[in-house]
Design a protein around this motif. Structure first.
Motif, PDB file in Angstrom:
ATOM      1  N   VAL A 149       0.855  -1.184   0.000  1.00 16.92           N
ATOM      2  CA  VAL A 149       0.000   0.000   0.000  1.00 16.92           C
ATOM      3  C   VAL A 149       0.897   1.242   0.000  1.00 16.92           C
ATOM      4  O   VAL A 149       1.806   1.338   0.819  1.00 16.92           O
ATOM      5  CB  VAL A 149      -0.915   0.018   1.239  1.00 16.92           C
ATOM      6  CG1 VAL A 149      -1.686   1.339   1.334  1.00 16.92           C
ATOM      7  CG2 VAL A 149      -1.885  -1.161   1.190  1.00 16.92           C
ATOM      8  N   PRO A 184       0.988   5.104   0.706  1.00 12.60           N
ATOM      9  CA  PRO A 184       0.166   6.096   1.414  1.00 12.60           C
ATOM     10  C   PRO A 184      -0.326   7.200   0.487  1.00 12.60           C
ATOM     11  O   PRO A 184       0.446   7.690  -0.353  1.00 12.60           O
ATOM     12  CB  PRO A 184       1.142   6.681   2.456  1.00 12.60           C
ATOM     13  CG  PRO A 184       2.209   5.673   2.620  1.00 12.60           C
ATOM     14  CD  PRO A 184       2.320   4.957   1.313  1.00 12.60           C
ATOM     15  N   GLN A 185      -1.587   7.587   0.623  1.00 14.83           N
ATOM     16  CA  GLN A 185      -2.202   8.594  -0.237  1.00 14.83           C
ATOM     17  C   GLN A 185      -2.918   9.626   0.606  1.00 14.83           C
ATOM     18  O   GLN A 185      -3.520   9.286   1.626  1.00 14.83           O
ATOM     19  CB  GLN A 185      -3.276   7.944  -1.120  1.00 14.83           C
ATOM     20  CG  GLN A 185      -2.789   6.869  -2.049  1.00 14.83           C
ATOM     21  CD  GLN A 185      -1.965   7.423  -3.181  1.00 14.83           C
ATOM     22  OE1 GLN A 185      -2.463   8.169  -4.018  1.00 14.83           O
ATOM     23  NE2 GLN A 185      -0.684   7.099  -3.190  1.00 14.83           N
ATOM     24  N   GLU A 186      -2.910  10.851   0.127  1.00 13.81           N
ATOM     25  CA  GLU A 186      -3.696  11.894   0.770  1.00 13.81           C
ATOM     26  C   GLU A 186      -5.183  11.565   0.676  1.00 13.81           C
ATOM     27  O   GLU A 186      -5.948  11.786   1.613  1.00 13.81           O
ATOM     28  CB  GLU A 186      -3.423  13.219   0.077  1.00 13.81           C
ATOM     29  CG  GLU A 186      -2.988  14.306   1.031  1.00 13.81           C
ATOM     30  CD  GLU A 186      -2.776  15.614   0.298  1.00 13.81           C
ATOM     31  OE1 GLU A 186      -1.640  15.831  -0.155  1.00 13.81           O
ATOM     32  OE2 GLU A 186      -3.752  16.384   0.178  1.00 13.81           O
ATOM     33  N   GLY A 227      -7.862   8.524  -1.230  1.00  7.22           N
ATOM     34  CA  GLY A 227      -8.020   7.339  -2.067  1.00  7.22           C
ATOM     35  C   GLY A 227      -7.070   6.214  -1.713  1.00  7.22           C
ATOM     36  O   GLY A 227      -6.439   6.227  -0.659  1.00  7.22           O
ATOM     37  N   MET A 248      -6.003   2.265   6.333  1.00  7.78           N
ATOM     38  CA  MET A 248      -4.682   1.714   6.006  1.00  7.78           C
ATOM     39  C   MET A 248      -4.123   2.309   4.716  1.00  7.78           C
ATOM     40  O   MET A 248      -2.950   2.112   4.403  1.00  7.78           O
ATOM     41  CB  MET A 248      -4.718   0.186   5.913  1.00  7.78           C
ATOM     42  CG  MET A 248      -5.567  -0.352   4.799  1.00  7.78           C
ATOM     43  SD  MET A 248      -5.527  -2.185   4.651  1.00  7.78           S
ATOM     44  CE  MET A 248      -4.037  -2.468   3.666  1.00  7.78           C
ATOM     45  N   TYR A 249      -4.953   3.029   3.957  1.00  7.02           N
ATOM     46  CA  TYR A 249      -4.485   3.628   2.709  1.00  7.02           C
ATOM     47  C   TYR A 249      -3.987   5.056   2.888  1.00  7.02           C
ATOM     48  O   TYR A 249      -3.528   5.682   1.940  1.00  7.02           O
ATOM     49  CB  TYR A 249      -5.615   3.595   1.664  1.00  7.02           C
ATOM     50  CG  TYR A 249      -6.097   2.199   1.391  1.00  7.02           C
ATOM     51  CD1 TYR A 249      -5.333   1.329   0.606  1.00  7.02           C
ATOM     52  CD2 TYR A 249      -7.284   1.707   1.936  1.00  7.02           C
ATOM     53  CE1 TYR A 249      -5.745   0.027   0.373  1.00  7.02           C
ATOM     54  CE2 TYR A 249      -7.710   0.413   1.716  1.00  7.02           C
ATOM     55  CZ  TYR A 249      -6.936  -0.425   0.932  1.00  7.02           C
ATOM     56  OH  TYR A 249      -7.336  -1.718   0.714  1.00  7.02           O
ATOM     57  N   GLY A 250      -4.103   5.582   4.106  1.00  3.34           N
ATOM     58  CA  GLY A 250      -3.805   6.992   4.333  1.00  3.34           C
ATOM     59  C   GLY A 250      -2.340   7.290   4.613  1.00  3.34           C
ATOM     60  O   GLY A 250      -1.465   6.414   4.531  1.00  3.34           O
ATOM     61  N   GLU A 251      -2.089   8.529   4.957  1.00  2.65           N
ATOM     62  CA  GLU A 251      -0.732   8.982   5.234  1.00  2.65           C
ATOM     63  C   GLU A 251      -0.316   8.573   6.648  1.00  2.65           C
ATOM     64  O   GLU A 251      -1.146   8.495   7.550  1.00  2.65           O
ATOM     65  CB  GLU A 251      -0.672  10.504   5.092  1.00  2.65           C
ATOM     66  CG  GLU A 251      -1.004  10.946   3.667  1.00  2.65           C
ATOM     67  CD  GLU A 251      -0.907  12.455   3.519  1.00  2.65           C
ATOM     68  OE1 GLU A 251       0.110  12.918   2.996  1.00  2.65           O
ATOM     69  OE2 GLU A 251      -1.840  13.144   3.961  1.00  2.65           O
ATOM     70  N   ASN A 286      -6.667  11.695   5.745  1.00  5.99           N
ATOM     71  CA  ASN A 286      -6.785  10.240   5.755  1.00  5.99           C
ATOM     72  C   ASN A 286      -5.486   9.715   6.359  1.00  5.99           C
ATOM     73  O   ASN A 286      -4.396   9.978   5.830  1.00  5.99           O
ATOM     74  CB  ASN A 286      -6.967   9.722   4.326  1.00  5.99           C
ATOM     75  CG  ASN A 286      -8.340  10.082   3.774  1.00  5.99           C
ATOM     76  OD1 ASN A 286      -9.338   9.504   4.184  1.00  5.99           O
ATOM     77  ND2 ASN A 286      -8.399  11.052   2.862  1.00  5.99           N
ATOM     78  N   ASN A 334       0.472   1.038   7.083  1.00  5.87           N
ATOM     79  CA  ASN A 334      -0.323   0.751   5.881  1.00  5.87           C
ATOM     80  C   ASN A 334      -0.573  -0.744   5.754  1.00  5.87           C
ATOM     81  O   ASN A 334      -0.654  -1.291   4.652  1.00  5.87           O
ATOM     82  CB  ASN A 334       0.378   1.302   4.629  1.00  5.87           C
ATOM     83  CG  ASN A 334       0.463   2.813   4.661  1.00  5.87           C
ATOM     84  OD1 ASN A 334       1.529   3.384   4.887  1.00  5.87           O
ATOM     85  ND2 ASN A 334      -0.656   3.481   4.457  1.00  5.87           N
TER      86      ASN A 334
END
Lengths: 180, 180
Positions: free
Chosen positions: A165, A167-169, A171, B86-89, B127, B132
């Motif tokens: 994974v 990390p995204q701001e 999505g 788990m997809y966040g920063e 997020n 992650n």
């Protein structure tokens, strides 16, 4: 984690039909937050499989085992034993001692479901409360591990993942590790 | 907690029959680790009752509410919104910004079950991933709150408890607050 003595989490008192998802979450939390191994008592077979499957997909190393004799495991453990319980001493007062001991010795972290036998309290080197309020063994384990490792577990690197994974701001982004 | 803007935890996506204990543990963790209120989506009535019952016995203040319109609650929230995913920063990179914002503004902390609608990612100010890796919304919430409050939540005092746990090296001690 790498470069420190092993941390094993023992999940006691799994009740089939009631604790299934809690036990899975104990196993996944142990893996994600820096432990090296989880041992599930009372034949929580499906829960073990879920944790093994996540380790296959998202990386290791992380060991999953089960036991029919959790009390013996505690008694015979070569290292120090922490039992997380709302009746124990405050984590913020105990954590330095545990961290210091763990510099040299493996650690067994015991988390129960509802009723934990009195021998567990007696055999533990520390009975530790993450607050003295009733809440969740998963929450207690998470806070305990984050404090034990002082946040280093958040930067843990995983070996041989099938997916990573990013990390995204906003999505979701999941990639093959070779494209990362 | 007292002396800081309100922290509300919103539990999204409760699936009856599957998420019962997880939802209860989200509510109890929110209470024990310093949030002021939990809002349960999708009519998790029994879970609300359990959290209310614990608050009656072990003390407050702590509010429990439910909503049929969680997306509206997020959209209309007057304050900042954190979505744990788990997809966040990484929490360790974001926590200072959140803490600074929370000095002035109420905070809504959203935790999901499996699938969270994309609008939630879009409406969140942050997020945030507690790693992650797939693990547990209860674990993520616990680590997030402990870091947000920098451990102050562990010393929170409770008003009007019927019973108080007195920390013990070994064993259990629960007293009437007047005898404490």
């Amino acid at each position: 984690m790498k470069d420190s003595p092993q941390v094993t989490v023992l999940r006691l008192g799994h009740r089939p039909g009631r604790d299934e998802r809690m036990t899975t979450h104990v196993g996944l939390t142990a893996r994600a937050l820096g432990a090296d191994k989880v041992v599930l008592a009372n034949a929580a077979r499906n829960q073990a499989d879920t944790v093994i499957d996540i380790t296959d997909r998202f990386g290791g190393p992380f060991d999953v085992a089960s036991t029919e004799e959790p009390k013996r495991l505690i008694r015979d453990f070569e290292g120090r034993v922490v039992h997380l319980t709302m009746y124990g001493e405050p984590v913020q007062e105990i954590e330095d001692d545990v961290r210091e001991a763990h510099a040299d010795d493996p650690l067994l972290v015991v988390v129960g479901a509802e009723k934990v036998p009195f021998e567990v309290y007696e055999h533990a080197d520390w009975n530790v409360g993450v607050t003295n309020q009733p809440h969740s063994e998963v929450a207690s384990l998470a806070v305990f591990l984050d404090r034990l490792f002082e946040g280093r577990e958040l930067d843990r690197e995983w070996e041989n993942p099938d997916r990573v994974v990013v990390p995204q701001e906003t999505g979701k982004r999941v990639v093959d590790p070779d494209e990362k």
